[in-house]
Motif scaffolding. Structure first.
Motif, PDB file in Angstrom:
ATOM      1  N   PHE A 235       0.852  -1.179   0.000  1.00  0.00           N
ATOM      2  CA  PHE A 235       0.000   0.000   0.000  1.00  0.00           C
ATOM      3  C   PHE A 235       0.895   1.238   0.000  1.00  0.00           C
ATOM      4  O   PHE A 235       1.664   1.451   0.942  1.00  0.00           O
ATOM      5  N   LEU A 243      -7.188   6.182   1.967  1.00  0.00           N
ATOM      6  CA  LEU A 243      -7.984   5.331   2.850  1.00  0.00           C
ATOM      7  C   LEU A 243      -8.289   6.044   4.160  1.00  0.00           C
ATOM      8  O   LEU A 243      -9.429   6.011   4.651  1.00  0.00           O
ATOM      9  N   LYS A 244      -7.279   6.692   4.720  1.00  0.00           N
ATOM     10  CA  LYS A 244      -7.482   7.404   5.976  1.00  0.00           C
ATOM     11  C   LYS A 244      -8.515   8.519   5.813  1.00  0.00           C
ATOM     12  O   LYS A 244      -9.365   8.735   6.699  1.00  0.00           O
ATOM     13  N   LYS A 246     -10.964   8.570   3.748  1.00  0.00           N
ATOM     14  CA  LYS A 246     -12.275   7.930   3.635  1.00  0.00           C
ATOM     15  C   LYS A 246     -12.803   7.539   5.006  1.00  0.00           C
ATOM     16  O   LYS A 246     -13.976   7.781   5.328  1.00  0.00           O
ATOM     17  N   SER A 308      -3.804   6.121  10.315  1.00  0.00           N
ATOM     18  CA  SER A 308      -3.625   5.415   9.046  1.00  0.00           C
ATOM     19  C   SER A 308      -3.621   3.905   9.249  1.00  0.00           C
ATOM     20  O   SER A 308      -4.273   3.158   8.510  1.00  0.00           O
ATOM     21  N   SER A 311      -6.986   2.554  10.139  1.00  0.00           N
ATOM     22  CA  SER A 311      -7.825   2.546   8.939  1.00  0.00           C
ATOM     23  C   SER A 311      -7.536   1.313   8.096  1.00  0.00           C
ATOM     24  O   SER A 311      -8.454   0.636   7.615  1.00  0.00           O
ATOM     25  N   LEU A 312      -6.234   1.000   7.916  1.00  0.00           N
ATOM     26  CA  LEU A 312      -5.848  -0.162   7.127  1.00  0.00           C
ATOM     27  C   LEU A 312      -6.282  -1.454   7.824  1.00  0.00           C
ATOM     28  O   LEU A 312      -6.755  -2.396   7.167  1.00  0.00           O
ATOM     29  N   LEU A 315      -9.967  -1.986   7.298  1.00  0.00           N
ATOM     30  CA  LEU A 315     -10.224  -2.467   5.936  1.00  0.00           C
ATOM     31  C   LEU A 315      -9.953  -3.970   5.845  1.00  0.00           C
ATOM     32  O   LEU A 315     -10.751  -4.724   5.266  1.00  0.00           O
ATOM     33  N   GLU A 483     -13.328  -3.617  -2.752  1.00  0.00           N
ATOM     34  CA  GLU A 483     -13.086  -2.625  -1.704  1.00  0.00           C
ATOM     35  C   GLU A 483     -11.650  -2.718  -1.209  1.00  0.00           C
ATOM     36  O   GLU A 483     -11.006  -1.689  -0.934  1.00  0.00           O
ATOM     37  N   PHE A 487      -7.213  -0.275  -2.994  1.00  0.00           N
ATOM     38  CA  PHE A 487      -6.152   0.426  -2.266  1.00  0.00           C
ATOM     39  C   PHE A 487      -4.796  -0.261  -2.389  1.00  0.00           C
ATOM     40  O   PHE A 487      -3.775   0.297  -1.975  1.00  0.00           O
TER      41      PHE A 487
END
Length: 491
Positions: A235, A243-244, A246, A308, A311-312, A315, A483, A487
């Motif tokens: 990533f 992503l963060k 979002k 961050s 967030s990952l 996901l 989804e 990323f």
């Protein structure tokens, strides 16, 4: 031990062991026995940690390089004498590391038919990588009878791999990478090491409780032979920031998206200090438009900044859970290992040597993880990490003391994910004299369906690599999840 015993169980083997020698510290140890802590003892049932770096071919000849590495190890062990010791259990049942200079194993191996591209190019991590480490699936309790560390140097067709197998009851990731960084420093010719380990044993995690070990020693708590697939998903810093944004409900303007896209080709992005990532993130804060909250609850929720990495992780939790096709009423668990050095009061030294980690479980219904937006899952992780302060660390210690036990590692109900390692570890700060690693890889140790390890991306600046281990069916589902894959920068 014979050469054949040192090889991986895979057949035919691509790796040939040339020699095995014992390396002892260049100066005698002066450190007293080190008692294992409440973070060390649970790891007695876990495999030795297996991590290492893939490098381009050094410019010096093999014989001279082997001598350099052995000499560097001997000097490094004088700063890390615990690694050259052995476990001893005294008459009261307490396990100690006796720093008796017994030494470590150094293995020289060759894999002349293996190229760097063979390791980096395939979709899945190739099996040959498992052969770059010794002590395959060795349980840490065996540190009573064998070295606590082994270093294997494997010559490839166009590169080398330096792999370490280290007892997990002796080190966590923080301690391991400090050793590996120091080893590289010494081999590079640095006369004064930059980060001396702290061997103090005077905190709350040094407990009077005794762990009772079953006859024959503890064993791992997961199926070591289950079929698995392993992939590295990369990533970029731009993808992570998107992503963060979002997860934090920020709407990027067209100019922000365009700006992020341009950064992927900007040489400044290779700055390992991450200055560019900070510049982008600060710019994003000024460029995004936050949607108007619909309620007081949402207003309060939006006050929480999701990181961050959280967030990952959210996901991954969501997409792996979806790929597993679980019953909506089933509970799913996401475990994260956290460093307790700075969470305790008084704080431990940042370079405290040993394990100073605890595992934080976040539990939720499958339906909640899948039906709510991504921020919901991230908030659950964020709250548990934030709440894990001094009181919680001490509570975990107290609970363990009331029921001393080894750590139950595995995916016991088919709905668990365990996140280990950290993108903050200095895995690429290792220059033995001919450049930084091309990649970081791990061995077979402690791998089961749902085991994830987070590495920093080689380019730095906030990029992340995830080493994902899943059942073949779940991996196929993750690979086809739009989804998740939107990323992913590269695999």
């Amino acid at each position: 031990m014979t050469c054949s015993e040192l090889k991986s169980s895979s057949s035919p083997s691509s790796v040939t062991v040339v020699s095995k020698t014992t390396v002892i510290p260049s100066q005698p140890s002066t450190i007293e026995d080190l008692k294992l802590s409440v973070s060390d003892l649970p790891m007695l049932s876990c495999h030795y940690i297996q991590k290492g770096g893939l490098f381009t071919r050094p410019p010096i000849i093999s014989t001279a390089l082997i001598a350099l590495l052995k000499e560097g190890l001997a000097v490094t062990l004088t700063h890390f004498p615990a690694l050259a010791g052995r476990f001893v259990t005294n008459s009261l049942g307490y396990v100690h590391i006796t720093c008796n200079d017994s030494g470590i194993d150094f293995i020289h191996a060759t894999a002349k038919s293996v190229f760097i591209r063979d390791i980096l190019s395939p979709t899945d991590v190739p099996d040959v990588v498992k052969e770059f480490f010794t002590y395959d699936r060795t349980v840490s309790y065996k540190g009573h009878f064998q070295p606590l560390l082994a270093v294997q140097f494997t010559e490839l067709a166009d590169g080398v791999f330096i792999g370490c197998s280290v007892n997990h009851s002796v080190t966590d990731g923080t301690s391991f990478w400090n050793f590996f960084n120091t080893f590289a420093e010494v081999c590079r010719g640095v006369k004064r090491i930059t980060k001396s380990p702290d061997f103090s044993r005077n905190s709350v995690i040094i407990s009077p409780a005794v762990l009772k070990v079953p006859e024959g020693g503890p064993v791992v708590t997961f199926n070591e032979k289950e079929p698995l697939r392993e992939r590295i998903f990369s990533f970029s810093r731009e993808a992570i920031l998107l992503l963060k944004s979002k997860v934090n409900h920020r709407k990027l303007s067209n100019s922000a998206v365009e700006m992020l896209g341009k950064q992927s080709n900007d040489p400044w992005n290779n700055n390992k200090d991450g200055k560019m990532a900070s510049k982008i993130e600060n710019w994003l804060r000024n460029a995004v438009a936050v949607s108007k909250p619909q309620s007081l609850t949402e207003t309060e929720s939006m006050a929480v900044e999701i990181s961050s990495f959280q967030s990952l992780s959210a996901l991954l939790w969501r997409c792996v859970t979806r790929a597993r096709k679980l019953n909506p009423d089933k509970t799913t668990t996401f475990r994260m290992a956290v460093n307790c050095r700075h969470r305790l009061e008084p704080k431990l030294d940042p370079l405290y040597f040993g394990n100073a980690i605890q595992s934080i479980p976040t539990v939720a219904l499958v339906d909640d993880v899948l039906s709510n937006d991504l921020r919901w899952a991230a908030e659950q992780l964020n709250k548990n990490v934030k709440d894990h302060g001094n009181d919680t660390v001490r509570k975990y210690v107290s609970e363990w003391e009331s029921n001393p036990r080894t750590f139950p590692l595995g995916n016991f109900d088919g709905a668990m994910i365990t996140m280990g390692s950290s993108p903050r570890f200095p895995m690429y700060d290792n220059d033995f004299g001919w450049g930084r690693p091309v990649a970081v890889r791990s061995g077979r140790a402690n791998k089961f369906d749902g085991k994830i390890s987070a590495f920093p991306g080689r380019e730095g600046g906030g990029s992340v690599d995830l080493e994902v281990v899943l059942s073949p069916e779940t991996m196929a589902g993750l690979e086809s999840d739009p989804e998740f894959m939107q990323f992913v920068t590269s695999c």
